[in-house]
Design a protein around this motif. Structure first.
Motif, PDB file in Angstrom:
ATOM      1  N   UNK A 230      37.997 -30.116  48.219  1.00  0.00           N
ATOM      2  CA  UNK A 230      37.843 -31.272  49.087  1.00  0.00           C
ATOM      3  C   UNK A 230      36.998 -30.933  50.296  1.00  0.00           C
ATOM      4  N   UNK A 231      36.899 -31.905  51.177  1.00  0.00           N
ATOM      5  CA  UNK A 231      36.084 -31.773  52.381  1.00  0.00           C
ATOM      6  C   UNK A 231      36.882 -31.137  53.511  1.00  0.00           C
ATOM      7  N   UNK A 232      36.296 -30.126  54.135  1.00  0.00           N
ATOM      8  CA  UNK A 232      36.836 -29.542  55.360  1.00  0.00           C
ATOM      9  C   UNK A 232      35.828 -29.826  56.463  1.00  0.00           C
ATOM     10  N   UNK A 233      36.287 -30.408  57.556  1.00  0.00           N
ATOM     11  CA  UNK A 233      35.433 -30.666  58.712  1.00  0.00           C
ATOM     12  C   UNK A 233      35.663 -29.536  59.703  1.00  0.00           C
ATOM     13  N   UNK A 234      34.605 -28.797  59.986  1.00  0.00           N
ATOM     14  CA  UNK A 234      34.655 -27.648  60.899  1.00  0.00           C
ATOM     15  C   UNK A 234      34.058 -28.079  62.226  1.00  0.00           C
ATOM     16  N   UNK A 235      34.925 -28.469  63.149  1.00  0.00           N
ATOM     17  CA  UNK A 235      34.510 -28.976  64.449  1.00  0.00           C
ATOM     18  C   UNK A 235      34.262 -27.792  65.379  1.00  0.00           C
ATOM     19  N   UNK A 236      33.107 -27.788  66.046  1.00  0.00           N
ATOM     20  CA  UNK A 236      32.725 -26.632  66.851  1.00  0.00           C
ATOM     21  C   UNK A 236      32.342 -25.487  65.933  1.00  0.00           C
ATOM     22  N   UNK A 237      31.556 -25.794  64.907  1.00  0.00           N
ATOM     23  CA  UNK A 237      31.267 -24.853  63.822  1.00  0.00           C
ATOM     24  C   UNK A 237      30.435 -23.654  64.254  1.00  0.00           C
ATOM     25  N   UNK A 238      29.838 -23.708  65.438  1.00  0.00           N
ATOM     26  CA  UNK A 238      29.047 -22.568  65.888  1.00  0.00           C
ATOM     27  C   UNK A 238      27.942 -22.247  64.908  1.00  0.00           C
ATOM     28  N   UNK A 239      27.778 -20.983  64.600  1.00  0.00           N
ATOM     29  CA  UNK A 239      26.670 -20.549  63.749  1.00  0.00           C
ATOM     30  C   UNK A 239      26.987 -20.601  62.261  1.00  0.00           C
ATOM     31  N   UNK A 240      28.113 -21.200  61.875  1.00  0.00           N
ATOM     32  CA  UNK A 240      28.389 -21.479  60.476  1.00  0.00           C
ATOM     33  C   UNK A 240      29.135 -20.419  59.699  1.00  0.00           C
ATOM     34  N   UNK A 241      29.757 -19.481  60.358  1.00  0.00           N
ATOM     35  CA  UNK A 241      30.442 -18.395  59.649  1.00  0.00           C
ATOM     36  C   UNK A 241      31.650 -18.910  58.870  1.00  0.00           C
ATOM     37  N   UNK A 242      32.482 -19.744  59.492  1.00  0.00           N
ATOM     38  CA  UNK A 242      33.610 -20.331  58.769  1.00  0.00           C
ATOM     39  C   UNK A 242      33.098 -21.277  57.685  1.00  0.00           C
ATOM     40  N   UNK A 243      32.067 -22.045  57.975  1.00  0.00           N
ATOM     41  CA  UNK A 243      31.503 -22.959  56.972  1.00  0.00           C
ATOM     42  C   UNK A 243      31.040 -22.195  55.740  1.00  0.00           C
ATOM     43  N   UNK A 244      30.430 -21.038  55.932  1.00  0.00           N
ATOM     44  CA  UNK A 244      29.981 -20.216  54.805  1.00  0.00           C
ATOM     45  C   UNK A 244      31.170 -19.757  53.959  1.00  0.00           C
ATOM     46  N   UNK A 245      32.225 -19.290  54.607  1.00  0.00           N
ATOM     47  CA  UNK A 245      33.415 -18.834  53.865  1.00  0.00           C
ATOM     48  C   UNK A 245      34.036 -19.994  53.089  1.00  0.00           C
TER      49      UNK A 245
END
Length: 166
Positions: free
Chosen positions: A42-57
């Motif tokens: 599903x969709x995870x919204x990463x608020x304050x995602x910064x440089x995308x490290x959590x988004x990549x994981x």
């Protein structure tokens, strides 16, 4: 309300190059918590995602990701770090939160707003999440940092020195 400028290109790069450890550790904890709650896609919204490290994981684990950050420079880095995620430039207090399985706001993102903005964000997050969805955030409380006078972090062509103001 007058806000401090968002991370520019140089500070965004320094933050990504020298302060990514928290995001790396947080990403492991976020993935473990999602699994424990039975949220596997599903969709995870990463608020304050910064440089995308959590988004990549998250994308590597099979999640769809919408990363939101107020800094255009951070979003530019995030698009390189997590190329399969989607990204938008917005502050947590103004971002539209779509229906999603989970919302993260790590790295003390909510400290960048007023109490009323945080309350509004929490209500919008509750409206975006299904029953059993996850809202995961952290905040820094006054006096929560260990007492020390100076912290130094540096790389080959940069350094940051934080000095505690007594």
């Amino acid at each position: 309300m007058t806000r401090a400028p968002h991370y520019g290109t140089d500070l965004a790069w320094i933050h990504h190059a020298g302060f990514s450890e928290f995001a790396l550790l947080a990403s492991r904890a976020v993935l473990a918590l999602l699994a424990k709650l039975g949220i596997r896609d599903g969709l995870v919204v990463d608020v304050g995602c910064g440089s995308g490290i959590l988004a990549r994981a998250l994308t590597n684990a099979g999640f769809e990701v919408l990363g939101i950050d107020a800094s255009p420079a951070m979003i530019e880095l995030a698009r390189t770090t997590a190329p399969t995620a989607r990204f938008e430039i917005a502050s947590f207090s103004e971002a539209t939160l779509p229906r999603c399985a989970a919302i993260t706001a790590t790295g003390e993102v909510l400290n960048y707003g007023t109490l009323d903005e945080v309350r509004t964000f929490i209500q919008r997050a509750a409206n975006a999440l299904p029953p059993g969805g996850l809202l995961l955030f952290d905040v820094a409380e006054r006096g929560s940092y260990p007492p020390h006078d100076e912290r130094r972090v540096g790389g080959e062509q940069w350094s940051v020195i934080a000095i505690k103001d007594s």
